[in-house]
Motif scaffolding. Structure first.
Motif, short mmCIF file in Angstrom:
data_model
loop_
_atom_site.label_atom_id
_atom_site.label_comp_id
_atom_site.label_asym_id
_atom_site.label_seq_id
_atom_site.Cartn_x
_atom_site.Cartn_y
_atom_site.Cartn_z
N SER A 135 -53.64 -48.48 76.99
CA SER A 135 -52.26 -48.89 76.71
C SER A 135 -51.73 -49.73 77.88
N CYS A 136 -50.62 -50.41 77.63
CA CYS A 136 -49.94 -51.13 78.71
C CYS A 136 -49.32 -50.12 79.66
N THR A 137 -48.86 -49.00 79.12
CA THR A 137 -48.31 -47.94 79.96
C THR A 137 -49.34 -47.50 81.00
N LEU A 187 -49.71 -50.20 83.64
CA LEU A 187 -48.59 -50.17 84.60
C LEU A 187 -48.75 -49.02 85.59
N THR A 215 -35.46 -52.73 79.08
CA THR A 215 -36.90 -52.61 78.83
C THR A 215 -37.21 -51.35 78.03
N ALA A 230 -41.71 -47.21 78.83
CA ALA A 230 -42.91 -47.24 79.67
C ALA A 230 -42.62 -47.73 81.09
N ALA A 290 -46.00 -57.08 78.68
CA ALA A 290 -46.27 -56.58 77.32
C ALA A 290 -45.92 -57.59 76.23
N HIS A 291 -45.00 -58.53 76.54
CA HIS A 291 -44.56 -59.47 75.50
C HIS A 291 -45.14 -60.88 75.70
N PHE A 322 -51.54 -54.17 73.86
CA PHE A 322 -52.15 -54.50 72.57
C PHE A 322 -51.74 -53.48 71.52
N LYS A 360 -47.54 -55.94 68.91
CA LYS A 360 -47.54 -57.00 69.91
C LYS A 360 -48.29 -58.24 69.40
N GLU A 411 -54.02 -49.58 69.61
CA GLU A 411 -53.40 -49.22 70.89
C GLU A 411 -54.30 -49.85 71.95
N PHE A 430 -33.63 -53.98 74.06
CA PHE A 430 -33.89 -52.56 74.00
C PHE A 430 -32.58 -51.81 74.20
C1 LIG Z 1 -44.77 -52.20 74.18
C2 LIG Z 1 -44.22 -52.21 75.56
C3 LIG Z 1 -44.79 -51.44 76.58
C4 LIG Z 1 -45.82 -50.38 76.35
O1 LIG Z 1 -46.98 -50.83 75.76
P1 LIG Z 1 -48.06 -49.73 75.29
O2 LIG Z 1 -49.29 -50.55 75.11
O3 LIG Z 1 -47.54 -49.16 74.00
O4 LIG Z 1 -48.19 -48.72 76.34
C5 LIG Z 1 -44.33 -51.60 77.87
N1 LIG Z 1 -43.30 -52.44 78.14
C6 LIG Z 1 -42.70 -53.16 77.19
C7 LIG Z 1 -41.60 -54.09 77.58
C8 LIG Z 1 -43.12 -53.05 75.87
O5 LIG Z 1 -42.50 -53.76 74.90
#
Ligand SMILES: *Cc1c(COP(=O)(O)O)cnc(C)c1O
Length: 396
Positions: A63-65, A68, A89, A92, A165-166, A188, A192, A198, A336
């Motif tokens: 994950s992006c989480t 990070l 935001t 995460a 993430a974006h 991903f 997204k 995921e 958000f």
């Molecule tokens: C979707 C999103 C995340 C988290 O992404 P994951 O892959 O679901 O962990 C983090 N920051 C922002 C701004 C997001 O939109």
């Protein structure tokens, strides 16, 4: 329905992933091949992703989480540190700072771009004891002011970890996001601009940061399973730190490899939708403000299209606007709810809504419209017609 000019037959979801036969075939081939977890496909995905964004290293995670979290760990974030970020935001961004016992220091946004306002970072730093990093979020796919942020980071000895993430594919002054900050973290997730169901990716140009993130992504072990169990590997491994279980399996990388090839073509379609929206909504500029595009050599990825309502010109609020869209069979969202308004941050840090007045004010006005390649021209026209109808019906 009474009072509504026309209603689509089928509900248009706010988001819907593009997954084609090639993705399906690649996943099936992976399943038949017998190597399901992190292995050759994940390595290939990392190499191709790094090359695409112009980074020296890429570490694929689930994950992006996770990306990070690993990034903040790798730059040495420890309990009591402070991380400068934006309240505008997703969950995460704030929670990973808390994972490491650090404190998020929110800085208000620029009301037009909705990205962190660099002019206010210096003031926030004056109040910090142990600032470690700046964590900008490039909201909707429009790059934050990275020139200003880089200058501030350099003069204060701070690292830059980007919530990217974006941003696939976002450019800042001709450079891809992913090649600029110390670490850039991509998502991903299914909604997204490219998806592995995921998944996430951390990119960096720093070999030490890449190595630390790779090790911590798999239990803090010094060799990953693929190297251990193949002919050139061995059974031996060492635990260097209590790491995490964040690795990306090859089943997901199979999706990623195909999705990555489609990023440019899918970007072009989203940019085309954004152009059509902006052109149509310019006629409605009494009621709505269109999102700014990137300028010069920069590129907006158009992951989100966020319309800002002129509430003083409408007889309904944002929530009712979204209800009206739903009545017209169109799904919308809000990106958000600023973090400082949520119970956890409010209670933990004693925030008031107007501590970040731009974030609070813009939050009440924003509506994210559907924007994804699977939308037909008819879908786009339906969204435009619905927004137009609502503005005219509820004009003040
Ligand atoms: C979707 C999103 C995340 C988290 O992404 P994951 O892959 O679901 O962990 C983090 N920051 C922002 C701004 C997001 O939109």
């Amino acid at each position: 329905m009474p009072g509504i000019a026309s209603v689509r037959k089928h509900f248009l979801p706010f988001a819907s992933p593009s997954v084609g036969e090639e993705e399906i075939a690649e996943v099936v081939e992976t399943l038949r091949g017998g190597w399901l977890t992190t292995g050759p496909r994940t390595r290939r995905f990392e190499e191709q992703f790094a090359e695409y964004v112009g980074a020296s290293f890429a570490v694929a995670v689930n994950s992006c989480t996770a990306a990070l979290h690993l990034a903040l760990d790798a730059i040495g974030t420890t309990p009591g540190d402070e991380v400068i970020t934006t309240p505008m935001t997703f969950a995460a961004t704030g929670e990973v700072i808390r994972y490491l016992g650090a404190t998020p220091v929110f800085v208000d946004i620029d009301p037009v771009s909705m990205n962190i306002d660099p002019a206010q970072i210096a003031t926030a730093l004056d109040r910090c004891q142990r600032p470690r990093a700046i964590l900008p979020v490039h909201i909707a796919g429009l790059a934050s002011d990275l020139d200003a942020i880089t200058d501030i980071a350099a003069s204060h000895g701070l690292r830059i970890v980007e919530d990217a993430a974006h941003t696939l594919p976002t450019k800042h002054n001709g450079r891809m996001i992913g090649s600029i900050g110390d670490v850039s973290c991509f998502s991903f997730y299914s909604t997204k601009t490219m998806t592995t169901g995921e998944g996430g990716m951390a990119t960096t140009n720093d070999a030490d940061l890449a190595e630390r993130m790779r090790i911590m992504s798999l239990h803090g072990i010094s060799k990953d399973a693929w190297k251990r169990y193949t002919a050139q590997g061995s059974w031996y491994y060492e635990i260097l730190a209590p790491g995490y279980k964040y690795n990306m399996p090859d089943i997901m990388a199979a999706l990623g490899l195909v999705q990555l090839k489609r990023v440019e073509e899918r970007y072009k379609r989203r940019a085309d939708i954004a152009r059509q929206y902006t052109q149509a909504f310019t006629e409605l500029n009494d009621f709505v403000e269109t999102p700014p595009d990137a300028t010069g050599n920069s590129q907006h990825a158009w992951h989100l299209y966020i319309l800002k309502l002129h509430l003083e010109k409408l007889s309904i609020d944002r929530d009712a606007f979204i209800e009206e869209m739903k009545k017209r069979n169109i799904g919308c969202s809000v990106h958000f709810i600023p973090l400082h308004l949520h119970p956890y941050y409010r209670d933990q840090f004693g925030f008031q809504p107007d501590d970040f007045p731009n974030a609070h004010a813009v939050y009440r006005r924003i509506v994210s419209l559907p924007i994804y390649p699977r939308m037909t021209d008819g879908d786009i026209n339906d969204v435009i017609a619905a927004v137009t109808d609502i503005c005219h019906t509820h004009a003040k």
